[in-house]
Design an enzyme around this catalytic site. Structure first.
Site, short mmCIF file in Angstrom:
data_model
loop_
_atom_site.label_atom_id
_atom_site.label_comp_id
_atom_site.label_asym_id
_atom_site.label_seq_id
_atom_site.Cartn_x
_atom_site.Cartn_y
_atom_site.Cartn_z
N HIS A 156 -13.81 18.57 -20.42
CA HIS A 156 -14.47 18.72 -21.73
C HIS A 156 -14.82 20.18 -21.94
CE1 HIS A 156 -18.55 19.22 -23.62
NE2 HIS A 156 -17.89 18.69 -24.62
N HIS A 185 -14.73 26.27 -11.31
CA HIS A 185 -16.01 26.97 -11.31
C HIS A 185 -15.82 28.49 -11.27
CE1 HIS A 185 -19.28 24.03 -11.21
NE2 HIS A 185 -18.42 23.23 -10.61
N HIS A 212 -29.65 6.90 -16.42
CA HIS A 212 -29.70 5.46 -16.14
C HIS A 212 -28.85 5.07 -14.93
CE1 HIS A 212 -26.12 5.94 -18.63
NE2 HIS A 212 -25.70 4.74 -18.25
#
EC number: 1.3.3.3
Length: 342
Positions: free
Chosen positions: A112, A146, A176
């Site tokens: 993304h 990275h 969650h």
């Protein structure tokens, strides 16, 4: 008080982000070899529009979406006003390029990217980042991703990556599930050259601590424009080598099923936690473009448990937890011993 942006700030950022969309689409078509992006231009009733590009059923990508938008409005959503109350009552402008790639092969990670710019009255800021979500990760791939983004940040300021890396870990976290969405990358928001670099909500987190140690930011509009430019240009060198290494790697229905299961986590994050999705839906954005980030196929399984010391278990025990990917020698040793380094 913030310095005013250049007179041509909107046109300049728009052109930067349009160019980024073009370069990424060209690079992805070249590496896929089969799939081609189809473009759909759209207009927004309240002002602005964009162009959505989607590639489906290529040789590499099951679905790839690269969107550009440039929108204006009079009423800001509450999600923005709560962060920057001084923007209330002003007309606003926002432009951005966002991308999500869902490859077919489970050994090629989902990825993304998003870079954006915002203005409202006296308020302006840059935001953005890129993050990688592998299903069957290799440490060498993680390090390349990275390292390319670290170098891009350091071209502008040596300290930025120290904040943006942990900020990414913090943002792309499924509360969650108590796990990271992937192995992170970089993330930044509300960057206007004033105050501290970190502008998130967790004042006790690693990103906040790093930012406090660095002190106030001295970056100006041009510096932050260069940051978006450098980081956008870092994407293809951070990701294409992974495709080139993993595209021919054989996989079975077992790996495919696990990929679809983990894609479910991607869906959960984007619909529950992602601020970009929330902003788009609150501002009457184009729903098809906003939800372009979702994978074409995903699955859920009640009570799934990975076999001990399996590749699937390594994903959840190591690669969905924040790590010092570039420098941790113990992690490197573990990955070499378990054939998940390269």
């Amino acid at each position: 008080m913030l310095k005013e942006p250049p007179k041509n700030s909107r046109e300049k950022t728009k052109n930067l982000l349009l160019t980024l969309q073009d370069k990424i689409c060209s690079g992805l078509e070249n590496v896929d070899g089969k799939g081609k992006f189809t473009e759909e231009s759209w207009l927004r009733d309240e002002g602005g529009g964009g162009r959505s590009r989607v590639l489906k059923n290529g040789s590499i990508f099951e679905q790839a979406g690269v969107n550009f938008s440039e929108v204006q409005g009079k009423e800001l959503p509450q999600s923005i006003i709560s962060q920057r109350p001084e923007a209330k009552g002003h007309e606003w402008f926002a432009t951005g390029t966002s991308m999500v790639l869902h490859p077919k092969n489970p050994y090629i990670p989902t990825v993304h990217l998003n870079y954006r710019y915002f203005e409202a009255g006296p308020v302006w800021w840059f935001g953005g980042g890129a993050d990688l979500t592998p299903f069957y990760p290799y440490l060498s791939d993680v390090r390349n991703f990275h390292n390319e983004h670290k170098k891009a940040c350091e071209k502008v300021d040596q300290d930025l990556h120290k904040v943006f890396k942990p900020w990414c870990d913090e943002y792309f976290f499924l509360k969650h599930r108590n796990e990271s969405r992937g192995i992170g990358g970089i993330f930044y928001d509300y960057q206007d050259g004033s105050g501290n670099i970190y502008r998130g909500n967790n004042q006790k987190g690693e990103a906040s601590k790093a930012s406090q140690n660095i002190g106030r930011s001295n970056l100006n509009w041009d510096d932050l424009f260069s940051l978006a430019e450098n980081c956008g240009q870092a994407f293809l060198p951070s990701y294409l080598p992974i495709i080139e290494k993993r595209a021919s790697q054989a996989y079975s229905s077992k790996e495919r099923e696990f990929q679809l299961y983990r894609r479910g986590r991607y869906v959960e994050f984007n619909l529950v936690w992602d601020r970009g999705t929330i902003f788009g839906l609150q501002t009457n954005g184009r729903t098809e473009s906003i939800l372009m980030s979702l994978p074409p196929l995903a699955r859920w399984e009640y009570g799934y448990k990975a076999r001990k010391n399996s590749r699937e278990e390594f994903l959840t025990s190591i690669f969905t937890k924040p790590q010092d990917w570039l420098n941790d020698k113990e992690l490197e040793k573990f990955c070499i011993e378990n054939n998940i380094f390269d």
